[in-house]
Design a protein around this motif. Structure first.
Motif: not given
Length: 99
Positions: A58-59, A84-85, A89-91
């Motif tokens: 989650x963010x 932004x990253x 780039x997927x977690x």
């Protein structure tokens, strides 16, 4: 070798082109070098903290402490950079890189 390939692939997936750099180190240092460059930071202990935030499913929340060691909350420091990253780039990639 697979780790450096994963870093290369994460960059390619994010930007749809091969990375512009030469080669990073071929071990965990190469992964940290990649994220240091992505974050625009020098190689220091805060890179792993940033990676842990980027690896969250989650963010990250704005009330979390910023991993740059400024003592500020994320919302008052590097939140925009982290957000932004995470769009590029997927977690899941970051989670694997931390392993």
């Amino acid at each position: 070798m697979w780790k450096s390939t994963l870093v290369w692939q994460a960059y390619y997936d994010a930007y749809k082109k091969p990375p512009r750099w030469g080669e990073f180190s071929h071990d965990k240092n190469g992964i940290i070098e990649f994220y240091a460059e992505l974050l625009g930071r020098s190689m220091d202990s805060s890179i792993l903290g940033f990676m842990k935030l980027l690896a969250k499913k989650n963010q990250p929340k704005g009330h979390e402490p910023c991993p740059c060691n400024s003592g500020k909350l994320l919302r008052n420091c590097h939140r925009d950079l982290i957000y932004a990253i995470r769009k590029r780039v997927a977690w899941q990639y970051v989670e694997k890189d931390l392993q």
